[in-house]
Design a protein around this motif. Structure first.
Motif, PDB file in Angstrom:
ATOM      1  N   GLU A 128       0.830  -1.207   0.000  1.00  0.00           N
ATOM      2  CA  GLU A 128       0.000   0.000   0.000  1.00  0.00           C
ATOM      3  C   GLU A 128       0.863   1.256   0.000  1.00  0.00           C
ATOM      4  O   GLU A 128       2.069   1.206   0.218  1.00  0.00           O
ATOM      5  CB  GLU A 128      -0.937   0.012   1.219  1.00  0.00           C
ATOM      6  CG  GLU A 128      -1.983  -1.070   1.168  1.00  0.00           C
ATOM      7  CD  GLU A 128      -2.988  -0.984   2.315  1.00  0.00           C
ATOM      8  OE1 GLU A 128      -4.021  -1.658   2.205  1.00  0.00           O
ATOM      9  OE2 GLU A 128      -2.734  -0.272   3.306  1.00  0.00           O
ATOM     10  N   GLN A 129       0.219   2.375  -0.241  1.00  0.00           N
ATOM     11  CA  GLN A 129       0.839   3.700  -0.172  1.00  0.00           C
ATOM     12  C   GLN A 129       0.163   4.458   0.968  1.00  0.00           C
ATOM     13  O   GLN A 129      -1.056   4.438   1.080  1.00  0.00           O
ATOM     14  CB  GLN A 129       0.617   4.462  -1.480  1.00  0.00           C
ATOM     15  CG  GLN A 129       1.167   3.768  -2.703  1.00  0.00           C
ATOM     16  CD  GLN A 129       2.595   4.151  -2.986  1.00  0.00           C
ATOM     17  OE1 GLN A 129       3.002   5.273  -2.763  1.00  0.00           O
ATOM     18  NE2 GLN A 129       3.373   3.212  -3.482  1.00  0.00           N
ATOM     19  N   PRO A 131      -0.205   8.222   2.710  1.00  0.00           N
ATOM     20  CA  PRO A 131       0.114   9.643   2.574  1.00  0.00           C
ATOM     21  C   PRO A 131       0.597  10.263   3.887  1.00  0.00           C
ATOM     22  O   PRO A 131       0.030  10.024   4.947  1.00  0.00           O
ATOM     23  CB  PRO A 131      -1.218  10.270   2.135  1.00  0.00           C
ATOM     24  CG  PRO A 131      -2.271   9.310   2.543  1.00  0.00           C
ATOM     25  CD  PRO A 131      -1.638   7.950   2.629  1.00  0.00           C
ATOM     26  N   LYS A 143       2.934  16.782   0.364  1.00  0.00           N
ATOM     27  CA  LYS A 143       2.386  15.446   0.625  1.00  0.00           C
ATOM     28  C   LYS A 143       3.202  14.440  -0.167  1.00  0.00           C
ATOM     29  O   LYS A 143       3.459  14.619  -1.359  1.00  0.00           O
ATOM     30  CB  LYS A 143       0.925  15.365   0.215  1.00  0.00           C
ATOM     31  CG  LYS A 143       0.282  14.001   0.517  1.00  0.00           C
ATOM     32  CD  LYS A 143      -1.138  13.963   0.035  1.00  0.00           C
ATOM     33  CE  LYS A 143      -1.475  13.017  -1.053  1.00  0.00           C
ATOM     34  NZ  LYS A 143      -0.684  12.046  -1.629  1.00  0.00           N
ATOM     35  N   ASP A 145       3.839   9.973  -0.535  1.00  0.00           N
ATOM     36  CA  ASP A 145       3.267   8.661  -0.243  1.00  0.00           C
ATOM     37  C   ASP A 145       4.389   7.716   0.160  1.00  0.00           C
ATOM     38  O   ASP A 145       5.341   7.523  -0.599  1.00  0.00           O
ATOM     39  CB  ASP A 145       2.530   8.097  -1.460  1.00  0.00           C
ATOM     40  CG  ASP A 145       1.261   8.863  -1.769  1.00  0.00           C
ATOM     41  OD1 ASP A 145       0.548   9.233  -0.815  1.00  0.00           O
ATOM     42  OD2 ASP A 145       0.988   9.105  -2.956  1.00  0.00           O
TER      43      ASP A 145
END
Length: 160
Positions: A128-129, A131, A143, A145
């Motif tokens: 997953e990424q 933020p 921002k 990731d």
């Protein structure tokens, strides 16, 4: 059924497609004069603590400083380092932020500087990424990731 010749023509494309997940992990960002290279994390359980790692390069002529971070997935984000204390390695917050001199690179990596993601509201799952917002004294907020790698990852799974 495809011939051997047509299969040999397809093979390079199949190999390239298989490499896409690894290539997708190589990512970078900029904030003002700060180049942020491959932010990543390790898998971690909810209610626990996660960590963020990356490289920060000051491409400008003026010093800057990573002063804070924020992530909706965590109760708090702090900049930490490891220090020797009586023969024991301990994590400690970095007071005043993390300085990045002009033309220099600072590496956030396991065993050194890193972001602490304290009080995870949900797990960090491999693949997953996540933020995270980084706040720099001069460059402002950006921002990024974090690419979540395996729980014991040392950062070798990605490309810079």
């Amino acid at each position: 059924m495809p011939s051997r010749r047509s299969f040999s023509l397809l093979l390079p494309g199949l190999l390239a497609a298989a490499a896409l997940p690894a290539a997708a992990l190589a990512h970078s960002y900029t904030a003002g004069d700060i180049a942020i290279g491959h932010p990543w994390s390790r898998a971690a359980p909810a209610n626990g603590t996660g960590a963020g790692f990356m490289t920060l390069r000051n491409t400008g002529a003026t010093p800057d400083r990573l002063v804070s971070g924020q992530a909706d997935i965590a109760r708090a984000v702090e900049i930490h380092t490891h220090i020797q204390d009586g023969g024991v390695m301990r994590m400690r917050p970095v007071e005043g932020g993390l300085a990045i001199a002009p033309g220099q690179e600072v590496t956030l990596a396991p065993g050194g500087y890193h972001l602490m993601l304290i009080g995870l509201k949900q797990p960090l799952k491999q693949g997953e990424q996540v933020p995270v917002t980084l706040v720099f004294e001069r460059a402002g907020a950006v921002k990024v990731d974090l690419a979540v790698e395996a729980a014991g990852a040392r950062g070798g799974q990605h490309q810079h």
